[in-house]
Motif scaffolding. Structure first.
Motif, PDB file in Angstrom:
ATOM      1  N   HIS A  96      -7.074   5.929  -3.747  1.00 12.95           N
ATOM      2  CA  HIS A  96      -6.131   5.487  -2.713  1.00 12.95           C
ATOM      3  C   HIS A  96      -4.699   5.761  -3.150  1.00 12.95           C
ATOM      4  CE1 HIS A  96      -9.869   3.966  -1.104  1.00 12.95           C
ATOM      5  NE2 HIS A  96      -9.256   4.057   0.051  1.00 12.95           N
ATOM      6  N   ALA A 131       0.837  -1.202   0.000  1.00 14.54           N
ATOM      7  CA  ALA A 131       0.000   0.000   0.000  1.00 14.54           C
ATOM      8  C   ALA A 131       0.874   1.255   0.000  1.00 14.54           C
ATOM      9  CB  ALA A 131      -0.937  -0.009   1.206  1.00 14.54           C
ATOM     10  N   GLU A 132       1.904   1.253   0.846  1.00 21.38           N
ATOM     11  CA  GLU A 132       2.791   2.417   0.914  1.00 21.38           C
ATOM     12  C   GLU A 132       3.543   2.598  -0.403  1.00 21.38           C
ATOM     13  OE1 GLU A 132       2.737   0.154   3.382  1.00 21.38           O
ATOM     14  OE2 GLU A 132       2.560   1.200   5.307  1.00 21.38           O
ATOM     15  N   GLU A 147      -5.971  -3.153   7.415  1.00 18.59           N
ATOM     16  CA  GLU A 147      -6.095  -3.207   8.884  1.00 18.59           C
ATOM     17  C   GLU A 147      -6.861  -1.996   9.379  1.00 18.59           C
ATOM     18  OE1 GLU A 147      -2.987  -3.265   7.432  1.00 18.59           O
ATOM     19  OE2 GLU A 147      -2.908  -5.457   7.313  1.00 18.59           O
ATOM     20  N   ARG A 148      -6.398  -0.839   8.955  1.00 22.79           N
ATOM     21  CA  ARG A 148      -7.004   0.407   9.419  1.00 22.79           C
ATOM     22  C   ARG A 148      -8.480   0.483   9.026  1.00 22.79           C
ATOM     23  NH1 ARG A 148      -4.505   5.616   6.620  1.00 22.79           N
ATOM     24  NH2 ARG A 148      -2.542   4.919   7.510  1.00 22.79           N
ATOM     25  N   THR A 149      -8.757   0.159   7.781  1.00 21.30           N
ATOM     26  CA  THR A 149     -10.124   0.269   7.266  1.00 21.30           C
ATOM     27  C   THR A 149     -11.061  -0.681   8.011  1.00 21.30           C
ATOM     28  OG1 THR A 149      -9.157   0.762   5.128  1.00 21.30           O
ATOM     29  CG2 THR A 149     -11.480   0.165   5.152  1.00 21.30           C
ATOM     30  N   THR A 176      -4.793  -3.939  -1.377  1.00 18.23           N
ATOM     31  CA  THR A 176      -3.548  -3.434  -0.811  1.00 18.23           C
ATOM     32  C   THR A 176      -2.635  -2.901  -1.907  1.00 18.23           C
ATOM     33  OG1 THR A 176      -3.761  -5.137   0.862  1.00 18.23           O
ATOM     34  CG2 THR A 176      -1.654  -4.020   0.743  1.00 18.23           C
ATOM     35  N   ARG A 187      -5.389   0.350   2.926  1.00 15.47           N
ATOM     36  CA  ARG A 187      -4.764  -0.234   4.123  1.00 15.47           C
ATOM     37  C   ARG A 187      -5.813  -1.045   4.867  1.00 15.47           C
ATOM     38  NH1 ARG A 187       0.065   3.760   4.850  1.00 15.47           N
ATOM     39  NH2 ARG A 187      -0.129   4.566   2.750  1.00 15.47           N
TER      40      ARG A 187
END
Ligand SMILES: Nc1ncnc2c1ncn2[C@@H]1O[C@H](COP(=O)(O)OP(=O)(O)O)[C@@H](O)[C@H]1O
Ligand SMILES: [Mg+2]
Lengths: 239, 329
Positions: A106, A74-75, B208-210, B201, B206
């Motif tokens: 995103h 993701a990063e 986990e956060r979501t 991802t 993200r």
């Protein structure tokens, strides 16, 4: 500004199985590299490691000189490293447009009208405009591959990792794909393209890497790599 | 013609306008209807909350929990505990639900590491543990339970209407919050995670956060429902509040109404309410009928009633999605 991605001594094992070993290469966003190699050579695994989907067992990855080995997918997508999946992974419960909007909002960090513009532009580029409102679950394999590409484009990538998106296309479609990827290059997007159809690669890339059994066995101009004795042997042995 | 994206249609504007009218009429209803109906409608609002929250988790994010009674029971328990300390019971309901929401945050840190069936069962186990812990509190007196006695400070009519309005307001706010969340970019992320977490991802989501945020919202909503149920029932026994039947009701409502559809959960709650009103007196047969209906729906009508209506007619009253216009080149 050109971005650079560098892999240094990358290794990847799954348990006892060593899939990648000692992979070194670097590319900039002004380059286009093709990757060839027999099935099972580790090409897709390399994509996964570069994009952050898999953590390498050895080595490190740098972007613009910064160590990004610890960053997840993701990063990294936010930094502009974006991959497509060889086996498409569509969001089946969403429409084509919504699939693409996930990327735009995103990794693409766009909102509202800017996100729509990004998503619609990506659909246009990938030739999916007419399918925008179709549920992704209704798409066939070729359109699912196109959707992989459209989603990736909507994230405003700096370096695009393409994993076998050209298989199964007609000659005319393949020609369109080549033109499209040339267009992306011209926009300053760095390309790493895994493809078995070498004559398509040759039209786009100026550098070819051949991977066999987890190692780079040849790296250089397409003509030189295809003539390299190890490459010839890998392909003959692989058949 | 250039393509554009539209989200509202004339039909969905009418849908939201209609919903606002219904809510307005419901707000005035206690002046016109008898106390028995006020109590029944309060139960309906609580069911809508339960269905909407379970749908948000399972239908939109793929988080199928069979332990949501944990938050229902904890919401009621926290309310009693806080009211016992001398806080006004209505304020205690809100504080109790907030406390459960706060508790859900650390709970999510380990529960959301479990995937699929492990998460489902894990939540159920956690609900059983929660019930045991609550029984340890001397104030609850084991299975004897306790009650929200401070409610008696309010007269019977005022109390009934306040609970009714409280439930209506809670339902409205929670549905509005959920609607806004699911329409935002977070809503896209939630659904992307449901469909393919790895692909989500890779596109910058993200997970986990979501998931954690949604889990906490659902815990808060269900805790508020538990607090409201307590206010109406007054008495609290751990066994009935921590009963798995609450999650069974949620599953029934969502499967029958239409999983993963905003309108579906509401429709399912209304249907469940109607079925309960007419058949609950038949006891065991009622429960067997509910179970059989849920199974038939999941096997033969996986989109539920609202899904079938939407597929036939294209109706979308509360649209979450995006439509491209001028897609022909
Ligand atoms: N998650 C995994 N677990 C175990 N082995 C894997 C996994 N992913 C890939 N492999 C193995 O790694 C090797 C390389 O696979 P892959 O990178 O997909 O090759 P390519 O894309 O070059 O065809 C194969 O032998 C494959 O079976
Ligand atoms: Mg591959």
């Amino acid at each position: 500004m050109t971005a650079t991605l560098k892999a240094i001594g990358i290794g990847k094992r799954f348990g006892a199985l060593a899939v990648l070993e000692g992979i070194d290469f670097d590319l900039s966003s002004s380059a286009a590299i093709g990757i060839v190699g027999p099935n099972g050579a580790g090409k897709s695994t390399l994509m996964a490691v570069l994009s952050g989907a898999l953590v390498p067992s050895a080595g490190r990855i740098e972007m613009d000189g910064r160590d990004i080995t610890e960053l997840g997918a993701a990063e990294r997508s936010g930094l502009g490293v974006m991959r497509t999946h060889q086996i498409p992974k569509p969001f089946l419960g969403l429409t084509v447009l919504e699939n693409v909007l996930v990327g735009a909002t995103h990794a693409g960090a766009a909102q509202g009208e800017a996100a729509y513009a990004l998503a619609l532009g990506a659909l246009d580029t990938a030739g999916m405009r007419r399918l925008a409102n179709r549920p992704a679950e209704s798409l066939g394999l070729l359109d699912r591959k196109r959707l992989e590409l459209a989603r990736a484009l909507a994230t405003r990538p700096k370096i695009l990792l393409l994993d076998e998106i050209g298989g199964g296309l007609t000659d005319a479609e393949a020609e369109e794909l080549v033109q499209m990827i040339k267009g992306l290059r011209a926009e300053g997007i760095g390309i790493v393209w895994i493809e078995h159809i070498v004559h398509l690669l040759m039209q786009v890339v100026e550098r070819l890497i051949c991977v066999d059994a987890g190692r780079i066995i040849a790296d250089g101009s397409p003509a030189a790599v295809m003539a390299h004795p190890d490459v010839v042997r890998a392909y003959m042995g692989g058949v | 013609m250039t393509m554009a994206v539209e989200r509202w249609t004339a039909q969905s504007r009418a849908g939201v306008g209609g919903a606002a009218l219904v809510l307005g009429a419901l707000a005035l209803a206690p002046m016109l209807i008898g106390p028995g109906i006020v109590d029944r409608l309060t139960a309906l609002f609580i069911y809508v909350i339960l269905a909407a929250m379970w749908n948000a988790l399972a239908g939109y994010c793929g988080l199928v929990s069979i332990g949501q009674q944990l938050f229902f029971g904890l919401g009621a328990y926290a309310t009693i505990r806080i009211a016992f300390a001398g806080v006004d019971p209505f304020l205690a309901m809100i504080l109790g639900a907030v406390a459960v929401g706060v508790l859900a945050w650390p709970v999510s840190l380990f529960m959301l590491r479990l995937k699929g069936g492990e998460f489902s069962i894990g939540m159920w186990v956690l609900a059983s543990i929660g019930q045991l812990c609550v029984k340890l509190d001397p104030m609850i007196q084991g299975e004897t339970g306790s009650s929200l006695i401070s409610l008696n400070a309010y007269g019977a009519d005022l109390r009934r209407n306040l609970i009714y309005w409280g439930a209506l307001a809670a339902m409205t706010c929670l549905l509005a919050a959920l609607f806004a969340l699911l329409r935002s970019r977070e809503g896209l992320a939630i659904q992307a995670i449901r469909d393919n977490e790895e692909a989500a991802t890779s596109l910058g989501v993200r997970p986990e956060r979501t998931k954690r945020r949604l889990f906490v919202l659902a815990a808060f909503g269900i805790a508020l429902a538990g607090a409201l149920w307590l206010a109406q029932a007054v008495s609290f026994q751990p066994k009935s509040y921590f009963s798995v039947q609450w999650t069974a009701y949620m599953i029934f409502m969502v499967l029958v109404g239409g999983i993963g559809r905003f309108e579906g959960a509401i429709l399912g709650a209304v249907l469940f309410f109607a079925v309960e009103t007419f058949f609950a007196a038949t006891g065991v047969w009622y429960l067997i009928g509910l179970g059989a209906t849920a199974i038939v729906f999941s096997l033969y009508f996986p989109r539920g009633l609202w899904g079938a209506v939407a597929a036939r007619t294209g109706v979308q009253l509360l649209p979450l999605g995006y439509r491209a216009t001028n897609t022909e080149t």
